[in-house]
Design an enzyme around this catalytic site. Structure first.
Site, PDB file in Angstrom:
ATOM      1  N   HIS A 288       0.844  -1.204   0.000  1.00  0.00           N
ATOM      2  CA  HIS A 288       0.000   0.000   0.000  1.00  0.00           C
ATOM      3  C   HIS A 288       0.879   1.253   0.000  1.00  0.00           C
ATOM      4  O   HIS A 288       0.613   2.205  -0.720  1.00  0.00           O
ATOM      5  CB  HIS A 288      -0.867   0.061   1.269  1.00  0.00           C
ATOM      6  CG  HIS A 288      -1.904  -1.016   1.395  1.00  0.00           C
ATOM      7  ND1 HIS A 288      -2.067  -1.749   2.538  1.00  0.00           N
ATOM      8  CD2 HIS A 288      -2.848  -1.469   0.526  1.00  0.00           C
ATOM      9  CE1 HIS A 288      -3.080  -2.595   2.379  1.00  0.00           C
ATOM     10  NE2 HIS A 288      -3.565  -2.461   1.165  1.00  0.00           N
TER      11      HIS A 288
ATOM     12  N   SER B 215      -2.974  -7.567   3.114  1.00  0.00           N
ATOM     13  CA  SER B 215      -3.212  -7.401   4.553  1.00  0.00           C
ATOM     14  C   SER B 215      -3.598  -8.732   5.186  1.00  0.00           C
ATOM     15  O   SER B 215      -3.199  -9.028   6.319  1.00  0.00           O
ATOM     16  CB  SER B 215      -4.336  -6.389   4.796  1.00  0.00           C
ATOM     17  OG  SER B 215      -3.997  -5.138   4.276  1.00  0.00           O
TER      18      SER B 215
ATOM     19  N   ARG C 257      -2.103  -6.118  -8.308  1.00  0.00           N
ATOM     20  CA  ARG C 257      -1.001  -7.046  -8.032  1.00  0.00           C
ATOM     21  C   ARG C 257      -0.891  -8.078  -9.129  1.00  0.00           C
ATOM     22  O   ARG C 257       0.098  -8.181  -9.817  1.00  0.00           O
ATOM     23  CB  ARG C 257      -1.230  -7.760  -6.693  1.00  0.00           C
ATOM     24  CG  ARG C 257      -0.888  -6.917  -5.498  1.00  0.00           C
ATOM     25  CD  ARG C 257      -1.492  -7.458  -4.251  1.00  0.00           C
ATOM     26  NE  ARG C 257      -2.948  -7.304  -4.278  1.00  0.00           N
ATOM     27  CZ  ARG C 257      -3.737  -7.452  -3.253  1.00  0.00           C
ATOM     28  NH1 ARG C 257      -3.246  -7.815  -2.109  1.00  0.00           N
ATOM     29  NH2 ARG C 257      -5.036  -7.267  -3.358  1.00  0.00           N
TER      30      ARG C 257
ATOM     31  N   LYS D  96     -17.754  -6.280   7.333  1.00  0.00           N
ATOM     32  CA  LYS D  96     -16.488  -6.992   7.570  1.00  0.00           C
ATOM     33  C   LYS D  96     -16.102  -6.841   9.031  1.00  0.00           C
ATOM     34  O   LYS D  96     -16.382  -5.816   9.641  1.00  0.00           O
ATOM     35  CB  LYS D  96     -15.364  -6.357   6.725  1.00  0.00           C
ATOM     36  CG  LYS D  96     -15.223  -6.920   5.331  1.00  0.00           C
ATOM     37  CD  LYS D  96     -13.905  -6.419   4.726  1.00  0.00           C
ATOM     38  CE  LYS D  96     -13.741  -6.824   3.283  1.00  0.00           C
ATOM     39  NZ  LYS D  96     -12.499  -6.255   2.704  1.00  0.00           N
TER      40      LYS D  96
END
Ligand code: ADP
Length: 158
Positions: free
Chosen positions: A17, A128, A90, A41
């Site tokens: 990040h 993460s 990514r 979440k």
């Protein structure tokens, strides 16, 4: 003045990040890092913890500010006077989701565009959730997150 918004969960912020934030800050005059408060979440870190970690690790970058938001990103972007969204890519696995999000945001708000920064190769595997998983089992995370937040991640699993 060019402005961009970089939204995400940042639970916690990783070196991947940070690389995107640094590069966006070189490209745009101002970058708003926007932490999503998503009630569906169960995050490891609260929104205020995530904001303060991001503030700490971006304190050396003058044109970055960290805020948080709930609800639709396009509405928050408008509130901030921003019409460029930054996201990171990514691998091909990110592409489908990110394309769908970008097109949805464009449909909701045609004047808002999404630009993508490709990951630094050294962080292409990093997320993460990987960091959380490694820390949970006591593995080393110093290659993955900024130094100043390492102990905060381990503290969550004490
Ligand atoms: P979200 O829950 O919105 O995907 P994340 O915090 O996981 O939030 O990610 C925010 C953005 O950063 C996404 O665009 C994601 O693809 C990107 N990102 C996450 N990890 C990396 C990394 N290692 N390198 C580059 N971009 C990344």
């Amino acid at each position: 003045m060019t402005k961009a918004i970089y939204p995400g969960s940042f639970d916690p912020v990783t070196l991947g990040h940070l690389s995107i934030i640094e590069r966006a800050a070189e490209t745009f005059d101002e970058v708003v890092v926007a932490v999503l408060k998503n009630d569906s979440k169960q995050p490891l870190f609260s929104v205020s913890e995530r904001v303060s970690m991001l503030e700490k690790v971006t304190s050396h970058i003058e044109n970055v500010k960290v805020l948080h938001f709930e609800g639709l990103l396009v509405n928050f972007a408008k509130e901030c006077g921003v019409n460029t969204i930054v996201r990171g890519l990514r691998a091909i696995t990110d592409f489908e989701y990110e394309l769908q999000m970008a097109q949805t945001n464009k449909a909701l708000s045609p004047d808002i565009d999404t630009v993508f920064f490709t990951t630094d190769v050294e962080y292409s595997y990093l997320s993460s959730s990987t960091v959380r998983e490694i820390a949970k089992f006591g593995g080393e995370i110093d290659k993955f997150v900024p130094k100043s937040i390492i102990s905060k991640v381990y503290d969550k699993y004490k």
